[in-house]
Design an enzyme around this catalytic site. Structure first.
Site, PDB file in Angstrom:
ATOM      1  N   ASP A  10       1.144  -1.094   0.127  1.00 21.87           N
ATOM      2  CA  ASP A  10       0.384   0.575   0.213  1.00 21.87           C
ATOM      3  C   ASP A  10       0.618   1.090  -0.134  1.00 21.87           C
ATOM      4  OD1 ASP A  10      -1.434  -2.300   1.720  1.00 21.87           O
ATOM      5  OD2 ASP A  10      -3.149  -1.635   1.914  1.00 21.87           O
ATOM      6  N   GLU A  41      -4.422   2.219  -2.683  1.00 18.08           N
ATOM      7  CA  GLU A  41      -5.500   2.999  -2.599  1.00 18.08           C
ATOM      8  C   GLU A  41      -5.450   3.750  -1.137  1.00 18.08           C
ATOM      9  OE1 GLU A  41      -8.323   0.248  -0.033  1.00 18.08           O
ATOM     10  OE2 GLU A  41      -6.808   0.032   1.439  1.00 18.08           O
ATOM     11  N   ASN A  42      -4.573   3.898  -0.477  1.00 21.71           N
ATOM     12  CA  ASN A  42      -3.647   5.197   0.706  1.00 21.71           C
ATOM     13  C   ASN A  42      -3.467   5.751   0.223  1.00 21.71           C
ATOM     14  OD1 ASN A  42      -3.560   1.941   2.121  1.00 21.71           O
ATOM     15  ND2 ASN A  42      -5.236   3.022   2.861  1.00 21.71           N
ATOM     16  N   HIS A  70     -11.246   1.075   0.321  1.00 20.35           N
ATOM     17  CA  HIS A  70     -11.047   2.373  -0.154  1.00 20.35           C
ATOM     18  C   HIS A  70     -11.178   2.747  -1.256  1.00 20.35           C
ATOM     19  CE1 HIS A  70     -10.216   3.478   3.996  1.00 20.35           C
ATOM     20  NE2 HIS A  70      -8.220   2.687   4.640  1.00 20.35           N
ATOM     21  N   HIS A 181      -0.387  -3.730   6.628  1.00 17.60           N
ATOM     22  CA  HIS A 181       0.181  -2.667   6.309  1.00 17.60           C
ATOM     23  C   HIS A 181       2.595  -2.828   7.162  1.00 17.60           C
ATOM     24  CE1 HIS A 181      -1.508   1.379   5.243  1.00 17.60           C
ATOM     25  NE2 HIS A 181      -1.952   0.680   4.283  1.00 17.60           N
TER      26      HIS A 181
END
Length: 280
Positions: A10, A41-42, A70, A181
């Site tokens: 991510d 997506e982050n 997200h 993460h």
């Protein structure tokens, strides 16, 4: 010749974009990478992705973008999700959800590669269908002549990721976990020949709580009072996994974690995040 695929975890906000921009070109040259897949997506202010940022990270050398819970946080990504073959949404969302459930792209070495992602259901807020059944549907749709296939399992529970690895073993060339993460130490080749890792970690600031300012998160957890979970800026790293795949059989030959230390970010947000409010 085998194909070499690099998958990145991510990408979190401006610090994540910055370290990818700094480190990815060198990694691609050093390791002779044929294809780069990244979960993004982050990327927009720590939550969601915009069309502008999709095109920006594509210019950094990312070939295919995968997403997660997200996926629809920034609605301006919707036309890109519909039009581009270089970005996929989780395959186990509603059949009416915007975006592709998989893609097939040609690597730098001329090999066709299928890419898809699925969303876990354990401890994940976005409602989704059975990821195991969805993965089966995708594999049934990918053309039979495409021997190399990559799956991003975006999930909270390690058990669900491990189970998905065994479910896809021998049917996907590389299965990599995202969302939590934190890099795991279990990169390996499964009995059926698939490269697997439970979580590749994030591309972002590790002097943090999962990419967010640690003081804000700790205060929330110790007081129960709302805090803005701003993106952090320290100890920025690029994390991912590199797999070498036999292009004829689709089986993995080798797999290893990749980690590159970046510079501390001088700020958490920039002009690309201007329209993005810090997440709460």
């Amino acid at each position: 010749m085998p194909i070499r695929i690099l998958c990145l975890g991510d990408i979190v906000g401006r610090p994540g974009r910055q370290v990818v921009h700094q480190k990815l070109p060198t990694l691609v040259r050093q390791h002779k990478v044929d294809l780069v897949v990244a979960n993004a997506e982050n990327i927009a202010g720590g939550s969601g992705i915009t069309a502008n940022l999709f095109h920006k990270i594509r210019s950094y050398g990312i070939d295919v973008v995968t997403l997660g819970d997200h996926v629809y946080k920034k609605t301006d990504i919707l036309p890109t999700l519909q039009a581009s073959e270089r970005i996929v949404r989780p395959a186990n969302l509603s059949a009416n959800a915007a975006g592709r459930t998989y893609t097939v792209v040609t690597s730098n070495s001329g090999v066709q590669v299928g890419v898809f992602c699925v969303l876990g259901r354990i401890f994940v807020n976005l409602p989704s269908d059975d990821p195991f059944a969805a993965a089966n549907r995708v594999l049934d749709q990918i053309p039979r002549n495409v021997r190399v296939c990559v799956c991003d399992i975006h999930a909270e529970a390690t058990s669900e990721k491990v189970a998905m690895g065994h479910w896809l073993d021998g049917r996907c060339s590389l299965i990599f976990g995202t969302h939590t993460h934190i890099p795991t130490a279990d990169a390996k080749i499964l009995p059926g020949g698939s490269a697997y890792i439970t979580d590749v970690g994030m591309c972002g600031p590790y002097d943090s709580v999962l990419g967010r300012r640690k003081d804000r998160v700790v205060k929330f957890m110790t007081t129960n009072m709302p805090q803005p979970f701003d993106v952090a800026t320290g100890d920025v790293r690029l994390c991912g996994v590199l797999a070498e795949i036999d292009q004829e059989t689709g089986r993995a030959i080798s797999v290893e974690r990749i980690e590159a230390q970046g510079d501390n970010s001088d700020q958490a947000y920039d002009a690309d995040d201007r329209s993005v409010s810090p997440p709460e």
